[in-house]
Design a protein around this motif. Structure first.
Motif, mmCIF file in Angstrom:
data_model
loop_
_atom_site.group_PDB
_atom_site.id
_atom_site.type_symbol
_atom_site.label_atom_id
_atom_site.label_comp_id
_atom_site.label_asym_id
_atom_site.label_seq_id
_atom_site.Cartn_x
_atom_site.Cartn_y
_atom_site.Cartn_z
ATOM 1 N N PHE A 326 35.438 29.329 53.079
ATOM 2 C CA PHE A 326 36.376 28.807 52.083
ATOM 3 C C PHE A 326 35.727 28.667 50.704
ATOM 4 O O PHE A 326 36.377 28.877 49.680
ATOM 5 C CB PHE A 326 36.934 27.451 52.530
ATOM 6 C CG PHE A 326 37.913 27.540 53.683
ATOM 7 C CD1 PHE A 326 38.179 28.750 54.311
ATOM 8 C CD2 PHE A 326 38.561 26.404 54.148
ATOM 9 C CE1 PHE A 326 39.067 28.841 55.373
ATOM 10 C CE2 PHE A 326 39.461 26.478 55.207
ATOM 11 C CZ PHE A 326 39.714 27.696 55.829
ATOM 12 N N THR A 327 34.443 28.306 50.673
ATOM 13 C CA THR A 327 33.761 28.152 49.379
ATOM 14 C C THR A 327 33.332 29.496 48.796
ATOM 15 O O THR A 327 33.309 29.657 47.573
ATOM 16 C CB THR A 327 32.531 27.231 49.502
ATOM 17 O OG1 THR A 327 31.680 27.717 50.544
ATOM 18 C CG2 THR A 327 32.948 25.805 49.814
ATOM 19 N N THR A 328 32.999 30.456 49.646
ATOM 20 C CA THR A 328 32.514 31.747 49.139
ATOM 21 C C THR A 328 33.649 32.754 48.929
ATOM 22 O O THR A 328 33.781 33.341 47.853
ATOM 23 C CB THR A 328 31.470 32.351 50.101
ATOM 24 O OG1 THR A 328 32.023 32.426 51.417
ATOM 25 C CG2 THR A 328 30.215 31.499 50.133
ATOM 26 N N VAL A 329 34.494 32.931 49.925
ATOM 27 C CA VAL A 329 35.575 33.921 49.837
ATOM 28 C C VAL A 329 36.711 33.425 48.946
ATOM 29 O O VAL A 329 37.218 34.158 48.087
ATOM 30 C CB VAL A 329 36.119 34.273 51.235
ATOM 31 C CG1 VAL A 329 37.313 35.222 51.135
ATOM 32 C CG2 VAL A 329 35.018 34.895 52.087
ATOM 33 N N TYR A 330 37.103 32.159 49.144
ATOM 34 C CA TYR A 330 38.246 31.622 48.392
ATOM 35 C C TYR A 330 37.822 30.849 47.142
ATOM 36 O O TYR A 330 38.667 30.500 46.319
ATOM 37 C CB TYR A 330 39.104 30.726 49.292
ATOM 38 C CG TYR A 330 39.664 31.450 50.492
ATOM 39 C CD1 TYR A 330 40.336 32.660 50.361
ATOM 40 C CD2 TYR A 330 39.520 30.935 51.777
ATOM 41 C CE1 TYR A 330 40.850 33.321 51.453
ATOM 42 C CE2 TYR A 330 40.036 31.591 52.887
ATOM 43 C CZ TYR A 330 40.693 32.791 52.712
ATOM 44 O OH TYR A 330 41.209 33.457 53.804
ATOM 45 N N GLY A 331 36.535 30.564 47.020
ATOM 46 C CA GLY A 331 36.010 29.949 45.805
ATOM 47 C C GLY A 331 36.462 28.526 45.549
ATOM 48 O O GLY A 331 36.446 28.056 44.404
ATOM 49 N N ILE A 332 36.861 27.799 46.605
ATOM 50 C CA ILE A 332 37.283 26.418 46.396
ATOM 51 C C ILE A 332 36.070 25.491 46.492
ATOM 52 O O ILE A 332 35.053 25.843 47.092
ATOM 53 C CB ILE A 332 38.377 26.001 47.405
ATOM 54 C CG1 ILE A 332 37.836 26.020 48.843
ATOM 55 C CG2 ILE A 332 39.600 26.895 47.276
ATOM 56 C CD1 ILE A 332 38.807 25.461 49.868
ATOM 57 N N THR A 357 48.931 34.823 48.941
ATOM 58 C CA THR A 357 48.714 34.601 47.509
ATOM 59 C C THR A 357 47.218 34.561 47.245
ATOM 60 O O THR A 357 46.436 34.197 48.127
ATOM 61 C CB THR A 357 49.363 33.281 47.034
ATOM 62 O OG1 THR A 357 49.075 33.084 45.646
ATOM 63 C CG2 THR A 357 48.841 32.086 47.810
ATOM 64 N N ASN A 358 46.820 34.922 46.021
ATOM 65 C CA ASN A 358 45.408 34.795 45.655
ATOM 66 C C ASN A 358 45.145 33.556 44.807
ATOM 67 O O ASN A 358 44.076 33.397 44.238
ATOM 68 C CB ASN A 358 44.916 36.051 44.921
ATOM 69 C CG ASN A 358 45.707 36.314 43.641
ATOM 70 O OD1 ASN A 358 46.567 35.516 43.250
ATOM 71 N ND2 ASN A 358 45.426 37.439 42.993
ATOM 72 N N LEU A 359 46.131 32.665 44.766
ATOM 73 C CA LEU A 359 45.965 31.403 44.036
ATOM 74 C C LEU A 359 45.363 30.371 44.995
ATOM 75 O O LEU A 359 46.005 29.399 45.395
ATOM 76 C CB LEU A 359 47.317 30.932 43.488
ATOM 77 C CG LEU A 359 47.994 31.886 42.488
ATOM 78 C CD1 LEU A 359 49.417 31.445 42.199
ATOM 79 C CD2 LEU A 359 47.174 31.960 41.191
ATOM 80 N N TYR A 360 44.075 30.599 45.346
ATOM 81 C CA TYR A 360 43.446 29.831 46.418
ATOM 82 C C TYR A 360 43.264 28.350 46.070
ATOM 83 O O TYR A 360 43.533 27.474 46.887
ATOM 84 C CB TYR A 360 42.103 30.459 46.782
ATOM 85 C CG TYR A 360 42.184 31.927 47.114
ATOM 86 C CD1 TYR A 360 43.195 32.419 47.948
ATOM 87 C CD2 TYR A 360 41.264 32.839 46.587
ATOM 88 C CE1 TYR A 360 43.275 33.773 48.246
ATOM 89 C CE2 TYR A 360 41.337 34.188 46.872
ATOM 90 C CZ TYR A 360 42.346 34.656 47.708
ATOM 91 O OH TYR A 360 42.425 35.993 47.997
#
Length: 498
Positions: A326-332, A357-360
């Protein structure tokens, strides 16, 4: 109090700071198999007393146990999740002690050759600076055993009723090394273990129903001292909060005892929920008291490499892996990832939204905001959330593209979607005239109306009270029924208030 013991409530923070707790846990987890560990009787919670029993559970003469293969598989899954070494050959032992709720007069468990050894669980706790600190808590081993029945006290002084429904239920017992140093660390450890068994699908982890129980071993020593103190076991903790309360009390009790010149005895204690105190139950048994020996009725269980690999291939993604993803792929942010992996269902729902959606980060905000609020208010989990992931993704896209405002999306459209999940957010917005108004001429008219109705506030703003801008924006949003484009409103206000 005993032995001129100092009351735990009188122990100062300064004195507490000179000691450290040394804590180890034995976590007992009931497995979600259809039948019991050594019998075909149903493994089911909440049924009428003594209805899930048969000749093997009752230990009738001539009956012989047979190992539940699914229970062995579940124990292996837990071991793999905790990076344990899986024994290629494991045996069952008889642990001899007598309680009325133990039909055989012994418990089938594992002693010298448990199914899983070593490994551990990583916990995260807040440090003094507020940042999350990771710590690895090691396991000594994980073994399989059967549960005992249940003694039911009917309120009289003489009668005890016995319910054997639970007898023979498969358990994994997870024995940690004494790596924990506080009630907070212990709470985080049990929380992570509970999260793991739920992700793996091997247990529901419901402490209030007894499917996850903890025995806590607590000792204290002066900081800097490497020698372990005498440990006291607090039995059958069935909530994380009460377990932490028991550790806090027991730590202070032991420090008070040592400071007053007393001696700590190795004993088993219980926790009183009402008073928050622990009290003595019995002197602690030693391993020799149980007279372990291999069960002659059960053959060794051989775990082949092929079987192990087939189990490994079915392992789900675990919380730590998902947090990294979630932190690496989705950048949250790491905090978002921690919240969103609290349960497998929430994590799965988030990923399903992100597949549309890409609005992670916005998806994360919605799950931790409006969605979480709905679940809290309705005391439900994400499986009961009416809005499908693809519909929530469409609502997020609608809001972020400026077609509707964020407030309209969360406060007006979402409630309609909750009541009527099959309706699309666009159709709801169009039907109710909630599409965001970006018509400059129309908005300019609204701006003029609001400013003309509040001349004293306009004058105050121009004299330096810039905080009034929010008031003007709020009034315009009201007049537009929440549909005005906030960015355009701010631009028009800035121009008019020069």
């Amino acid at each position: 109090m005993t032995q001129s013991e100092i009351s735990p409530s009188l122990i100062s923070e300064e004195l507490l700071a000179t000691y450290e707790s040394v804590i180890g846990l034995e976590v007992h987890c009931q497995l979600l198999t259809e039948s019991k560990l050594f019998a075909s009787d149903r493994n089911l919670f909440g049924t009428e007393p003594n209805t899930n029993i048969g000749p093997i559970t009752l230990a009738l003469p001539g009956t012989l146990p047979k190992v539940n293969k699914k229970a062995v598989e579940y124990a292996i899954r837990m071991g793999l999740a905790c990076d344990c070494s899986i024994s290629s050959r494991t045996i069952f032992d008889r642990k001899n002690y007598f309680y009325p709720d133990l039909p055989k007069g012994y418990q089938i468990s594992q002693d010298k050759k448990p199914i899983c050894e070593n490994g551990g669980v990583t916990i995260a706790i807040k440090g003094a600076d507020g940042k999350m600190i990771e710590k690895r808590i090691r396991f000594h081993h994980i073994h399989l055993e059967e549960d005992a029945g249940k003694s039911v006290h009917d309120g009289s002084e003489s009668n005890t009723l016995l319910d054997y429904n639970r007898a023979g239920t498969p358990l994994v017992e997870m024995v940690s090394e004494p790596d924990l140093r506080s009630a907070e660390e212990t709470g985080a450890f049990v929380t992570e273990v509970r999260r793991l068994v739920r992700y793996l699908g091997i247990s529901d982890g419901n402490m209030e129903e007894g499917s996850l129980r903890c025995d806590v071993n607590v000792s204290v020593r002066k900081k800097g001292d490497n020698k372990l103190g005498v440990k006291v076991e607090v039995k059958n903790m069935n909530s994380i909060r009460n377990m932490m309360r028991a550790i806090t009390f027991e730590t202070s009790r032991q420090i008070g005892l040592l400071e007053s010149g007393g001696e700590i005895h190795q004993e088993t204690r219980m926790f009183d929920v009402e008073s928050g105190n622990t009290y003595g139950m019995r002197m602690k048994e030693t391993m020799n008291d149980y007279r372990y020996f291999p069960d002659p009725d059960l053959s060794p269980v051989v775990i082949s490499e092929e079987w192990l690999e087939s189990i490994r291939a079915t392992m789900p993604s675990l919380p730590k892996e998902l947090r990294e993803k979630f932190t690496t792929v989705y950048g949250i942010p790491a905090y978002d990832a921690l919240v969103l992996t609290d349960t497998k269902e929430i994590a799965d729902y988030f990923e399903a939204v992100c597949s549309k959606t890409n609005l992670y980060k916005q998806a994360s905000n919605w799950l931790m905001g409006p969605v979480k609020s709905y679940l809290n208010e309705n005391e439900g989990d994400i499986s009961l959330f009416p809005v499908k992931p693809e519909s929530l993704a469409a609502l997020i896209e609608l809001s972020e593209s400026g077609v509707v405002s964020n407030s309209v999306a969360s406060q007006k459209i979402l409630p309609v979607m909750l009541a009527e999940p099959d309706r699309s957010p666009v159709e709801i917005a169009e039907t109710n005239n909630w599409l965001q108004n970006s018509n400059t001429n129309e908005l300019e008219t609204l701006v003029n109306e609001v400013l003309e109705s509040m001349p004293d506030k306009v004058d105050a703003y121009r004299k330096g009270k810039k905080g009034l801008l929010g008031l003007f924006v709020g009034e315009i949003m009201k007049k537009s029924n929440g549909t005005a484009d906030p960015k355009l409103v701010n631009q028009l206000l800035a121009k008019k208030l020069q």
